[in-house]
Design a protein around this motif. Structure first.
Motif, short mmCIF file in Angstrom:
data_model
loop_
_atom_site.label_atom_id
_atom_site.label_comp_id
_atom_site.label_asym_id
_atom_site.label_seq_id
_atom_site.Cartn_x
_atom_site.Cartn_y
_atom_site.Cartn_z
N UNK A 135 141.84 35.95 54.39
CA UNK A 135 142.78 35.94 55.35
C UNK A 135 144.01 36.55 54.36
N UNK A 136 144.89 37.65 54.81
CA UNK A 136 146.23 37.67 54.21
C UNK A 136 147.25 37.62 55.24
N UNK A 137 148.17 36.99 55.46
CA UNK A 137 149.21 36.85 56.39
C UNK A 137 150.16 37.51 56.10
N UNK A 138 150.69 38.49 56.76
CA UNK A 138 151.84 39.43 56.41
C UNK A 138 152.97 39.18 57.41
N UNK A 139 154.09 38.75 56.57
CA UNK A 139 155.26 38.23 57.33
C UNK A 139 155.95 39.60 57.64
N UNK A 140 156.31 39.53 59.00
CA UNK A 140 156.95 40.85 59.67
C UNK A 140 158.30 40.35 60.43
N UNK A 141 159.39 41.20 60.29
CA UNK A 141 160.47 40.85 61.31
C UNK A 141 161.10 42.17 61.70
N UNK A 142 161.90 42.31 62.96
CA UNK A 142 162.70 43.52 63.35
C UNK A 142 164.18 43.09 63.14
N UNK A 143 165.08 44.03 62.64
CA UNK A 143 166.45 43.58 62.48
C UNK A 143 167.17 44.77 62.98
N UNK A 144 168.29 44.40 63.86
CA UNK A 144 169.19 45.30 64.37
C UNK A 144 170.19 45.76 63.42
N UNK A 145 171.11 46.70 63.68
CA UNK A 145 171.98 47.18 62.86
C UNK A 145 173.03 46.13 62.28
N UNK A 146 173.13 45.23 63.40
CA UNK A 146 174.33 44.42 62.75
C UNK A 146 173.55 43.07 61.94
N UNK A 147 172.28 42.99 61.83
CA UNK A 147 171.67 42.04 60.94
C UNK A 147 170.96 40.96 61.84
N UNK A 148 170.93 41.03 63.06
CA UNK A 148 170.42 40.18 63.91
C UNK A 148 168.86 40.50 63.84
N UNK A 149 168.30 39.16 63.63
CA UNK A 149 166.79 39.32 63.86
C UNK A 149 165.96 39.34 65.46
N UNK A 150 165.52 40.41 65.71
CA UNK A 150 165.23 40.50 67.01
C UNK A 150 163.77 40.18 67.61
N UNK A 151 163.02 40.25 66.24
CA UNK A 151 161.52 39.98 66.61
C UNK A 151 161.06 39.56 65.22
N UNK A 152 160.19 38.32 65.01
CA UNK A 152 159.59 38.01 63.85
C UNK A 152 158.22 37.28 64.15
N UNK A 153 157.53 37.28 63.05
CA UNK A 153 156.15 36.98 63.28
C UNK A 153 155.11 37.04 62.04
N UNK A 154 154.30 36.95 62.25
CA UNK A 154 152.75 37.35 61.24
C UNK A 154 151.70 38.13 61.85
N UNK A 155 151.42 39.06 60.83
CA UNK A 155 150.41 39.92 61.12
C UNK A 155 149.08 39.25 60.23
N UNK A 156 148.14 38.82 60.87
CA UNK A 156 146.90 38.48 60.06
C UNK A 156 145.94 39.36 59.63
N UNK A 157 145.60 39.75 58.29
CA UNK A 157 144.75 40.78 58.02
C UNK A 157 143.41 40.01 57.52
N UNK A 158 142.27 40.71 57.65
CA UNK A 158 141.12 40.15 57.26
C UNK A 158 140.52 41.11 56.16
N UNK A 159 140.73 40.68 54.93
CA UNK A 159 140.37 41.54 53.45
C UNK A 159 138.97 41.38 53.04
N UNK A 160 138.14 42.25 52.97
CA UNK A 160 136.79 41.95 52.57
C UNK A 160 136.63 43.31 51.42
N UNK A 161 135.44 42.93 50.47
CA UNK A 161 135.29 43.91 49.54
C UNK A 161 134.82 45.22 50.19
#
Length: 173
Positions: A135-161
């Motif tokens: 598993x690779x957790x990808x940190x994600x966030x969305x930011x308004x023009x004024x710098x305020x974070x409006x959404x944040x979280x993690x998207x988990x990826x399953x990585x295989x050969x």
């Protein structure tokens, strides 16, 4: 280098049309590859291994009932940024698929939103990813023009050969 990262570097550095137009060309092409992402009209601004950024323009088509950027449009932007990051970061002998997304909405999305996806280089190393997959957790966030974070979280990826390719049999006429 992945096809996505190669395309980004080519389009964003086109000498004749310039970076601004080149990044828009990339954004349109990315939306063609994964048509659902085109619904938010993402404008990629950064794409490099372990980091991707795009802007979701605040426009009526992505509004909710109170006139802010809809939560699902935000998630769509985060997933598009994550997908571009994954393609730019993953070792050539691996493949990925999203496993899940966990997000928190922290403020109203009242402007254009910059969606950011980030990982650390060691998350993609052979030590971090066992031969059978990991598993690779990808940190994600969305930011308004004024710098305020409006959404944040993690998207988990399953990585295989990647599976071994078997050669196609020769055609006989």
């Amino acid at each position: 280098m992945s096809q996505v990262l190669s395309l980004w570097r080519t389009t964003s550095n086109l000498p004749v049309i310039g970076r601004s137009v080149g990044t828009r060309v990339f954004s349109v092409l990315f939306g063609q590859k994964a048509p659902y992402f085109a619904s938010i009209r993402p404008r990629f601004t950064v794409l490099e291994p372990h980091r991707a950024e795009l802007v979701i323009p605040k426009r009526r088509a992505v509004h909710n009932h109170i006139g802010t950027v809809h939560a699902i449009a935000l998630c769509n932007g985060l997933e598009a940024a994550m997908g571009a990051l994954a393609e730019a970061s993953i070792p050539s002998d691996k493949r990925w698929i999203p496993q899940g997304m966990e997000v928190r909405y922290t403020a109203k999305a009242t402007s254009d939103i910059t969606c950011i996806a980030e990982t650390d280089p060691e998350q993609w190393s052979s030590e971090a990813l066992p031969a059978a997959g990991g598993e690779v957790p990808v940190r994600v966030r969305g930011v308004r023009d004024d710098g305020t974070v409006v959404i944040e979280g993690v998207i988990r990826l399953w990585v295989t050969p990647k599976p071994a390719r078997t050669p196609k049999p020769a055609r006989t006429s």
